[in-house]
Design a protein around this motif. Structure first.
Motif, PDB file in Angstrom:
ATOM      1  N   PRO A  81       0.838  -1.195   0.000  1.00 18.74           N
ATOM      2  CA  PRO A  81       0.000   0.000   0.000  1.00 18.74           C
ATOM      3  C   PRO A  81       0.879   1.254   0.000  1.00 18.74           C
ATOM      4  O   PRO A  81       1.919   1.280   0.653  1.00 18.74           O
ATOM      5  N   LEU A  82       0.467   2.270  -0.751  1.00 14.68           N
ATOM      6  CA  LEU A  82       1.199   3.536  -0.806  1.00 14.68           C
ATOM      7  C   LEU A  82       0.407   4.614  -0.082  1.00 14.68           C
ATOM      8  O   LEU A  82      -0.679   4.997  -0.518  1.00 14.68           O
ATOM      9  N   LYS A  83       0.960   5.117   1.012  1.00 15.90           N
ATOM     10  CA  LYS A  83       0.295   6.153   1.791  1.00 15.90           C
ATOM     11  C   LYS A  83       0.198   7.450   0.990  1.00 15.90           C
ATOM     12  O   LYS A  83       1.062   7.762   0.169  1.00 15.90           O
ATOM     13  N   ALA A  84      -0.849   8.221   1.258  1.00 18.46           N
ATOM     14  CA  ALA A  84      -1.051   9.503   0.575  1.00 18.46           C
ATOM     15  C   ALA A  84       0.146  10.429   0.790  1.00 18.46           C
ATOM     16  O   ALA A  84       0.575  11.116  -0.138  1.00 18.46           O
ATOM     17  N   SER A  85       0.701  10.445   2.002  1.00 16.60           N
ATOM     18  CA  SER A  85       1.823  11.342   2.275  1.00 16.60           C
ATOM     19  C   SER A  85       3.046  10.997   1.416  1.00 16.60           C
ATOM     20  O   SER A  85       3.753  11.889   0.952  1.00 16.60           O
ATOM     21  N   VAL A  86       3.276   9.713   1.172  1.00 15.43           N
ATOM     22  CA  VAL A  86       4.388   9.288   0.317  1.00 15.43           C
ATOM     23  C   VAL A  86       4.110   9.694  -1.121  1.00 15.43           C
ATOM     24  O   VAL A  86       4.980  10.235  -1.812  1.00 15.43           O
ATOM     25  N   ARG A  87       2.897   9.449  -1.599  1.00 15.56           N
ATOM     26  CA  ARG A  87       2.539   9.807  -2.969  1.00 15.56           C
ATOM     27  C   ARG A  87       2.693  11.302  -3.207  1.00 15.56           C
ATOM     28  O   ARG A  87       3.230  11.736  -4.233  1.00 15.56           O
ATOM     29  N   LYS A  88       2.252  12.111  -2.263  1.00 20.71           N
ATOM     30  CA  LYS A  88       2.367  13.566  -2.400  1.00 20.71           C
ATOM     31  C   LYS A  88       3.824  13.999  -2.409  1.00 20.71           C
ATOM     32  O   LYS A  88       4.238  14.793  -3.249  1.00 20.71           O
ATOM     33  N   ARG A  89       4.594  13.501  -1.453  1.00 17.14           N
ATOM     34  CA  ARG A  89       5.998  13.896  -1.331  1.00 17.14           C
ATOM     35  C   ARG A  89       6.801  13.526  -2.569  1.00 17.14           C
ATOM     36  O   ARG A  89       7.670  14.267  -3.002  1.00 17.14           O
ATOM     37  N   GLU A  90       6.501  12.371  -3.168  1.00 23.28           N
ATOM     38  CA  GLU A  90       7.271  11.886  -4.314  1.00 23.28           C
ATOM     39  C   GLU A  90       6.587  12.156  -5.655  1.00 23.28           C
ATOM     40  O   GLU A  90       7.118  11.796  -6.696  1.00 23.28           O
ATOM     41  N   GLY A  91       5.398  12.782  -5.645  1.00 24.09           N
ATOM     42  CA  GLY A  91       4.695  13.107  -6.882  1.00 24.09           C
ATOM     43  C   GLY A  91       4.245  11.880  -7.651  1.00 24.09           C
ATOM     44  O   GLY A  91       4.382  11.806  -8.863  1.00 24.09           O
ATOM     45  N   ILE A  92       3.678  10.909  -6.934  1.00 22.85           N
ATOM     46  CA  ILE A  92       3.278   9.625  -7.522  1.00 22.85           C
ATOM     47  C   ILE A  92       1.765   9.582  -7.724  1.00 22.85           C
ATOM     48  O   ILE A  92       1.004   9.986  -6.838  1.00 22.85           O
ATOM     49  N   ALA A  93       1.345   9.050  -8.882  1.00 25.32           N
ATOM     50  CA  ALA A  93      -0.082   8.890  -9.174  1.00 25.32           C
ATOM     51  C   ALA A  93      -0.323   7.505  -9.762  1.00 25.32           C
ATOM     52  O   ALA A  93       0.617   6.828 -10.194  1.00 25.32           O
ATOM     53  N   ALA A  94      -1.589   7.092  -9.788  1.00 21.23           N
ATOM     54  CA  ALA A  94      -1.956   5.807 -10.393  1.00 21.23           C
ATOM     55  C   ALA A  94      -1.443   5.769 -11.835  1.00 21.23           C
ATOM     56  O   ALA A  94      -1.536   6.754 -12.556  1.00 21.23           O
ATOM     57  N   GLY A  95      -0.868   4.621 -12.218  1.00 20.49           N
ATOM     58  CA  GLY A  95      -0.326   4.447 -13.557  1.00 20.49           C
ATOM     59  C   GLY A  95       1.166   4.735 -13.657  1.00 20.49           C
ATOM     60  O   GLY A  95       1.804   4.374 -14.642  1.00 20.49           O
ATOM     61  N   ASP A  96       1.746   5.387 -12.650  1.00 26.90           N
ATOM     62  CA  ASP A  96       3.175   5.688 -12.674  1.00 26.90           C
ATOM     63  C   ASP A  96       4.010   4.440 -12.399  1.00 26.90           C
ATOM     64  O   ASP A  96       3.618   3.591 -11.598  1.00 26.90           O
TER      65      ASP A  96
END
Length: 104
Positions: A81-96
Motif C-alpha cells: 500500500p502507498l500512503k497519501a503522504s508518500v505519494r504527495k511527497r514523491e509526486g506519484i499517481a496511479a499508472g506511474d
C-alpha cells in the motif's frame, strides 16, 4: 535501510476503489510479483504477521517508511500500500512506474 535483506524493483501504481455508494474509498498499491516475490517469501520465513503480512521498510526516492506487504491472490505475489503522504511527497499517481527498495 535496516532490514536483513533488501530488494530493488520497479512496479506500476494501481488504484483499488471500494464499491460503497455512500462514501467510496480508494487505495493505491504496487504489486510485487515474479522472482522478487519468491525471494521475499523465502527471506520472510518465520516472520509473517496477521493475514500473511510481512513487515518491511520501503524507500521511494527520498522517502523511507515502515509498513507491511500483504499476499496478493491475483498475482501470487504481494501488494504494497502507498500512503497519501508518500505519494504527495514523491509526486506519484496511479499508472506511474515507481522504483523502490524494500527491506525485510
Amino acid at each position: 535501510m535496516t532490514g536483513d535483506e533488501t530488494f530493488t524493483l520497479t512496479a506500476t501504481v494501481w488504484l483499488w476503489r471500494s464499491a460503497g455508494k455512500e462514501r467510496p474509498m480508494a487505495w493505491h498499491f504496487l504489486t510485487i510479483d515474479g522472482q522478487t516475490s519468491a525471494e521475499i517469501r523465502y527471506a520472510a520465513l518465520g516472520r509473517t504477521g496477521g493475514f500473511g503480512s510481512i513487515p518491511v521498510e520501503v524507500r521511494i526516492g527520498t522517502t523511507c517508511w515502515r509498513t507491511s506487504i500483504f499476499p496478493h491472490r491475483d498475482s501470487g505475489g504481494y501488494i504494497l500500500p502507498l500512503k497519501a503522504s508518500v505519494r504527495k511527497r514523491e509526486g506519484i499517481a496511479a499508472g506511474d512506474e515507481v522504483s523502490l527498495s524494500l527491506a525485510i
